[in-house]
Design a protein around this motif. Structure first.
Motif, short mmCIF file in Angstrom:
data_model
loop_
_atom_site.label_atom_id
_atom_site.label_comp_id
_atom_site.label_asym_id
_atom_site.label_seq_id
_atom_site.Cartn_x
_atom_site.Cartn_y
_atom_site.Cartn_z
N LEU A 38 0.85 -1.20 0.00
CA LEU A 38 0.00 0.00 0.00
C LEU A 38 0.88 1.24 0.00
N THR A 39 0.49 2.22 -0.82
CA THR A 39 1.26 3.45 -0.93
C THR A 39 0.36 4.66 -0.68
N THR A 70 -6.08 7.47 -8.61
CA THR A 70 -5.86 7.54 -10.04
C THR A 70 -7.00 6.91 -10.81
N GLY A 71 -7.69 5.96 -10.18
CA GLY A 71 -8.74 5.22 -10.87
C GLY A 71 -8.18 4.20 -11.85
N ALA A 72 -6.86 4.11 -11.92
CA ALA A 72 -6.19 3.18 -12.84
C ALA A 72 -5.62 2.02 -12.04
N TYR A 73 -6.40 0.96 -11.94
CA TYR A 73 -5.93 -0.23 -11.24
C TYR A 73 -6.44 -1.47 -11.96
N ARG A 74 -5.73 -2.57 -11.73
CA ARG A 74 -6.08 -3.85 -12.35
C ARG A 74 -6.59 -4.78 -11.26
N THR A 75 -7.51 -5.66 -11.60
CA THR A 75 -8.00 -6.65 -10.65
C THR A 75 -8.03 -8.03 -11.30
N ALA A 76 -7.98 -9.04 -10.46
CA ALA A 76 -8.13 -10.42 -10.91
C ALA A 76 -9.00 -11.12 -9.87
N ILE A 77 -10.12 -11.65 -10.32
CA ILE A 77 -11.04 -12.36 -9.42
C ILE A 77 -10.76 -13.86 -9.51
N HIS A 78 -10.47 -14.46 -8.35
CA HIS A 78 -10.14 -15.89 -8.27
C HIS A 78 -8.91 -16.25 -9.10
N GLN A 79 -8.03 -15.29 -9.33
CA GLN A 79 -6.81 -15.54 -10.09
C GLN A 79 -5.67 -14.75 -9.49
N HIS A 80 -4.44 -15.16 -9.83
CA HIS A 80 -3.28 -14.40 -9.41
C HIS A 80 -3.09 -13.22 -10.37
N LEU A 81 -2.82 -12.05 -9.82
CA LEU A 81 -2.56 -10.85 -10.62
C LEU A 81 -1.06 -10.72 -10.81
N THR A 82 -0.60 -10.86 -12.03
CA THR A 82 0.83 -10.80 -12.29
C THR A 82 1.35 -9.37 -12.20
N LYS A 83 2.59 -9.25 -11.86
CA LYS A 83 3.31 -7.97 -11.78
C LYS A 83 2.61 -6.96 -10.88
N ALA A 84 2.04 -7.43 -9.79
CA ALA A 84 1.40 -6.53 -8.82
C ALA A 84 2.49 -5.88 -7.97
N GLN A 85 2.65 -4.58 -8.09
CA GLN A 85 3.72 -3.87 -7.40
C GLN A 85 3.23 -3.07 -6.21
N GLY A 86 2.07 -2.48 -6.30
CA GLY A 86 1.55 -1.64 -5.22
C GLY A 86 0.27 -0.96 -5.67
#
Length: 119
Positions: free
Chosen positions: A69-70, A75-91
């Motif tokens: 968490l930062t 920004t409203g610019a975020y990615r999500t993955a439901i029931h999956q691993h989200l690759t390259k999740a940095q913060g």
């Protein structure tokens, strides 16, 4: 952190429960990291038990798993993955995490689901 959204008389009929689960996974093997991992082990076990209890419950729940968490503006610019691993999740900024959580309340695709999120 738990966020409980209820409806009904006197707040007794809980309809949606959203939980944030954060834990940084260490990938190195230094003595310091091993010590930290041992201290975190109880927390990891507790979180796994909590998720198991949620799965057995009759609640509509969502577990949201952000990476680091930062601080910062929404920004409203975020990615999500439901029931999956989200690759390259940095913060993700706390503001974007809060934005997602509020917006996800009416989304039945997130009920009884684990959601990974990142900017």
């Amino acid at each position: 952190m738990w966020l409980v959204f209820g409806r009904g008389q006197g707040g007794h009929d809980i309809s949606v429960l959203i939980m944030i689960r954060c834990l940084r996974v260490l990938h190195t093997q230094s003595d310091r990291d091993v010590t930290v991992c041992r201290r975190l082990a109880k927390g990891v076990i507790d979180m796994a038990r909590m998720e198991a209890q949620l799965r057995r419950s009759g609640l509509d729940w969502t577990v949201v798993r952000p990476p680091r968490l930062t601080n910062g503006q929404k920004t409203g610019a975020y990615r999500t993955a439901i029931h999956q691993h989200l690759t390259k999740a940095q913060g993700i900024t706390r503001a974007d995490l809060a934005d997602y959580m509020i917006k996800s309340i009416p989304d039945e695709a997130t009920y009884r689901a684990v959601v990974e999120i990142s900017n």
